[in-house]
Design a protein around this motif. Sequence first.
Motif, mmCIF file in Angstrom:
data_model
loop_
_atom_site.group_PDB
_atom_site.id
_atom_site.type_symbol
_atom_site.label_atom_id
_atom_site.label_comp_id
_atom_site.label_asym_id
_atom_site.label_seq_id
_atom_site.Cartn_x
_atom_site.Cartn_y
_atom_site.Cartn_z
ATOM 1 N N SER A 38 0.830 -1.205 0.000
ATOM 2 C CA SER A 38 0.000 0.000 0.000
ATOM 3 C C SER A 38 0.861 1.250 0.000
ATOM 4 C CB SER A 38 -0.916 -0.016 1.225
ATOM 5 O OG SER A 38 -1.719 1.144 1.266
ATOM 6 N N LEU A 39 1.972 1.238 0.762
ATOM 7 C CA LEU A 39 2.901 2.367 0.771
ATOM 8 C C LEU A 39 3.487 2.609 -0.615
ATOM 9 C CD1 LEU A 39 4.868 4.428 2.120
ATOM 10 C CD2 LEU A 39 6.376 2.466 2.571
ATOM 11 N N LEU A 40 3.938 1.532 -1.270
ATOM 12 C CA LEU A 40 4.544 1.673 -2.596
ATOM 13 C C LEU A 40 3.546 2.202 -3.623
ATOM 14 C CD1 LEU A 40 6.707 -1.585 -2.745
ATOM 15 C CD2 LEU A 40 7.475 0.767 -2.305
ATOM 16 N N LYS A 41 2.294 1.801 -3.505
ATOM 17 C CA LYS A 41 1.298 2.305 -4.456
ATOM 18 C C LYS A 41 1.086 3.809 -4.278
ATOM 19 C CE LYS A 41 -3.464 2.007 -5.995
ATOM 20 N NZ LYS A 41 -4.822 1.509 -5.743
ATOM 21 N N ILE A 42 1.025 4.273 -3.026
ATOM 22 C CA ILE A 42 0.829 5.700 -2.790
ATOM 23 C C ILE A 42 2.036 6.487 -3.306
ATOM 24 C CG2 ILE A 42 0.620 7.449 -0.975
ATOM 25 C CD1 ILE A 42 -1.011 5.423 0.629
ATOM 26 N N PHE A 89 5.835 10.236 8.710
ATOM 27 C CA PHE A 89 5.650 11.597 9.218
ATOM 28 C C PHE A 89 6.825 12.020 10.091
ATOM 29 C CE2 PHE A 89 4.096 14.306 12.717
ATOM 30 C CZ PHE A 89 3.780 15.437 11.978
ATOM 31 N N HIS A 90 7.307 11.107 10.927
ATOM 32 C CA HIS A 90 8.402 11.454 11.810
ATOM 33 C C HIS A 90 9.720 11.581 11.048
ATOM 34 C CE1 HIS A 90 6.276 11.349 15.589
ATOM 35 N NE2 HIS A 90 5.742 10.163 15.286
ATOM 36 N N LEU A 91 9.868 10.849 9.961
ATOM 37 C CA LEU A 91 11.105 10.922 9.187
ATOM 38 C C LEU A 91 11.159 12.153 8.292
ATOM 39 C CD1 LEU A 91 11.653 7.192 8.123
ATOM 40 C CD2 LEU A 91 13.047 8.519 9.714
ATOM 41 N N HIS A 92 10.033 12.501 7.670
ATOM 42 C CA HIS A 92 10.023 13.567 6.660
ATOM 43 C C HIS A 92 9.351 14.838 7.150
ATOM 44 C CE1 HIS A 92 11.542 10.875 3.500
ATOM 45 N NE2 HIS A 92 10.749 9.941 4.027
ATOM 46 N N GLY A 93 8.703 14.779 8.282
ATOM 47 C CA GLY A 93 8.056 15.991 8.787
ATOM 48 C C GLY A 93 6.784 16.331 8.056
ATOM 49 N N ALA A 94 6.329 15.485 7.174
ATOM 50 C CA ALA A 94 5.072 15.685 6.438
ATOM 51 C C ALA A 94 4.367 14.346 6.351
ATOM 52 C CB ALA A 94 5.348 16.244 5.049
ATOM 53 N N HIS A 95 3.051 14.437 6.261
ATOM 54 C CA HIS A 95 2.268 13.207 6.210
ATOM 55 C C HIS A 95 2.438 12.512 4.855
ATOM 56 C CE1 HIS A 95 0.308 13.427 10.050
ATOM 57 N NE2 HIS A 95 -0.092 14.687 9.827
ATOM 58 N N LEU A 96 2.254 11.198 4.893
ATOM 59 C CA LEU A 96 2.317 10.412 3.654
ATOM 60 C C LEU A 96 1.241 10.851 2.679
ATOM 61 C CD1 LEU A 96 3.555 8.036 2.068
ATOM 62 C CD2 LEU A 96 2.009 6.502 3.306
ATOM 63 N N VAL A 97 0.073 11.231 3.205
ATOM 64 C CA VAL A 97 -1.018 11.736 2.366
ATOM 65 C C VAL A 97 -1.491 13.063 2.955
ATOM 66 C CG1 VAL A 97 -1.790 9.471 1.592
ATOM 67 C CG2 VAL A 97 -2.759 10.423 3.670
ATOM 68 N N TYR A 102 -0.661 1.815 9.488
ATOM 69 C CA TYR A 102 -0.713 2.952 10.415
ATOM 70 C C TYR A 102 0.690 3.323 10.869
ATOM 71 C CZ TYR A 102 -2.258 5.864 14.321
ATOM 72 O OH TYR A 102 -2.476 6.914 15.188
ATOM 73 N N LEU A 103 1.497 2.315 11.253
ATOM 74 C CA LEU A 103 2.861 2.575 11.716
ATOM 75 C C LEU A 103 3.743 3.113 10.584
ATOM 76 C CD1 LEU A 103 3.429 -0.542 14.008
ATOM 77 C CD2 LEU A 103 3.015 1.827 14.725
ATOM 78 N N ILE A 104 3.541 2.612 9.371
ATOM 79 C CA ILE A 104 4.314 3.111 8.228
ATOM 80 C C ILE A 104 4.007 4.590 7.997
ATOM 81 C CG2 ILE A 104 4.520 2.980 5.725
ATOM 82 C CD1 ILE A 104 4.260 -0.046 5.946
ATOM 83 N N ALA A 105 2.717 4.947 8.012
ATOM 84 C CA ALA A 105 2.337 6.347 7.806
ATOM 85 C C ALA A 105 2.870 7.227 8.936
ATOM 86 C CB ALA A 105 0.817 6.461 7.719
ATOM 87 N N LEU A 106 2.832 6.706 10.170
ATOM 88 C CA LEU A 106 3.339 7.472 11.306
ATOM 89 C C LEU A 106 4.861 7.630 11.217
ATOM 90 C CD1 LEU A 106 2.036 8.776 13.804
ATOM 91 C CD2 LEU A 106 2.610 6.707 15.089
ATOM 92 N N GLY A 107 5.551 6.542 10.846
ATOM 93 C CA GLY A 107 6.998 6.618 10.696
ATOM 94 C C GLY A 107 7.402 7.565 9.585
#
Length: 704
Positions: free
Chosen positions: A388-392, A489-497, A482-487
């Motif tokens: 799902s991450l790779l598709k986004i 955000f913490h790595l890049h300072g912006a949300h995945l979506v 959920y953890l991938i999206a949260l991680g």
Amino acid sequence: MLSTLQRIAADPHSDNIDHLVALINALRPKQPKLAEQAAEQVRILLQLLHGSPTQASALRHYLLRLFSTRRQTSLYTDIGILPNAGFFTELFQRMSFRILPPALDENYLRDCLDRVLPADTDYVWINAVPSADWLKLIEVLVNAAPYTDAENNVASDADDRHKTMVELLDAIQVLSYRVSAMGLEPSLIRLYPTIEDFDSPFLMQNVELHRYLHGYRRYLAGDVSDANESTAPEDAKHLLVMLDQCDAVVLKIRKNALRMGTSVALTYLLVRLDQSIQRLRKLLMLVDIGDLGSQEQLAALAEQEAAPNPAQVAKLSEALALGQELIEAHNRKYAVRELFADNINLLARNVTENASRTGEHYIAESRTEYSAMFRSASGAGVVIGFMSLLKILASYLRAAPLVEAFLFSMNYSFGFMLIHVLHFTVATKQPAMTASRIAAGLQSRDGRYIDIDSLVELIVKVIRTQFIAVAGNLLLAFPVAYLIALGYFHLHGAHLVSPEKAQHLLHDIDPLASLALFHAAIAGVCLFLAGLISGYYDNKALYTHMAQRVERARWLRKLLGQKRLSRLGQYLEHNLGGLMGNFYFGILLGTIGTIGYMLGLPIDIRHITFSATNFATALVGLDNQMSWQTAVRSIVGVIGIGTVNLWVSFSLALFVALRARRVHFHHGWSLAKAVLGRFRKRPGDFFIAPKQVAPLAEEKDSVI
């Protein structure tokens, strides 16, 4: 009708087909289903011929002349029998001939049928007329006196009958040669190698036929030359026994194909071989005179106006049945549905049979297998979270539509293939496999009784296995996403979506505000197709001996070594279906949305696990700020999408499996009551597996 008979009586020596066309037009009802009107027209013709023996004699002579001046062999050997062109060539030819029909040559009787019976529905009213009426009409023509002209010159009907008989014998010989040639095909010998250990019935029937035809042609030559001694040929009983042996071999080959695999070409060959044998059998029964008696006896019966010979009546019935079969086959010669019906059943049976064997691995029997299924489904949930991450991320490339479809497809395909290689389980892949296993349970061995208790137990196992697989997928896919999206955000300072993208993801799974359930049904169809593809490639791997083929690849042997190559070959032979099914399933999921976008159609796919991961990603993108109404709609949407995914794929797979096995299950209500009764007594069995598998006591089994 009377005027047509008068024109025929005026010139019975004519071979002009227009008179027959006019006569058939007079018999044809306004609507093909008006059987009574057609039967009434036949009875009127019968009365006219009874009232005018001269017209009956003239019509008989006209028909005999019409037949004798045309080439008849191809009518008996080709109409209703698949050609040697092959399945796909015949399919494309039928489709092209429906648009632009082929040219006709009226020197051939088969082409004359296009003028006499041009409508595709002519066989409907011809078959609807009672056989008794047709037999009476044939009897009048057979028993009509030889035609005499105004100068009392008797027409030579015997010569015309002789030409038709010769054409029938030629057709029998052609069919026999074809049966011999098809029986020697390597693909048949491969599935039934023991046929090389004894005399092949496909060859021996041709040897026996030559002896039979030699005697028959001597008999015809003596009959025409009015020889004093004309010995009737031997009957065809021994030849029919040889054809029975051919039928037995074909049946064994079909059974072996279920175990060893088949192909479209082999299936087509078996159907063509069976059709040729059956047509050969009918023509032999038609020309056989062993039970009719000698010509002198038949002439004496006719002179004494005795009761008709039962064998002769049976022969007339056989001739009528063959004529109706040829007419229907002629009218339907460009039909595509019949071509599929004749050829696809065996192939579909093999595909679903392989899916059934695969489906056994998707059924948890004991608590140990139940736990293993949960772990397997959980592993798939983890992989799907990253898919799902790779598709986004791929969607952020803003690539061209076809490029984006390719990226989505490869993400899905390689992800699902990785899940298969790691022996993980995607819950939605189960119904297409387990449906074939249930269809096998619906087919009783004796054709009469079905063990309802065992069938209920199988359904309970399937339901609880499906439940734990869905639970394993969702309980890991949601938190991983959920953890991938949260991680992220913490790595890049912006949300995945972004919040807008998050709202779009939530809208896509809303069962009320979007077409989520319709798109889930499309995904269910894709799951069903993936199951068929898996079964097809499993069948192909068996049929082509994939392991041996891989081991013979020299370039692979140099690259991997013999031991690794052998393991690779064995793996591909047992897993080719799963790999290819997952690969094509990924392509379907990745391209359908793009196809809908390019065509302007509201089509897309919704898959339960990806819907759950999108829900988790959107939740993080909104900083966990979501109303309870939105959360409830999203949860209901995910559950609804999963239900539609499973139900559509299961229903389609079960329907195809039942059709392929030709199972007509009439105990659906009894089975439903038994399942509901089991749920009322022990509902936990539908969700939790027992610690130990208890054997079903024979005295408690109930059969229907």
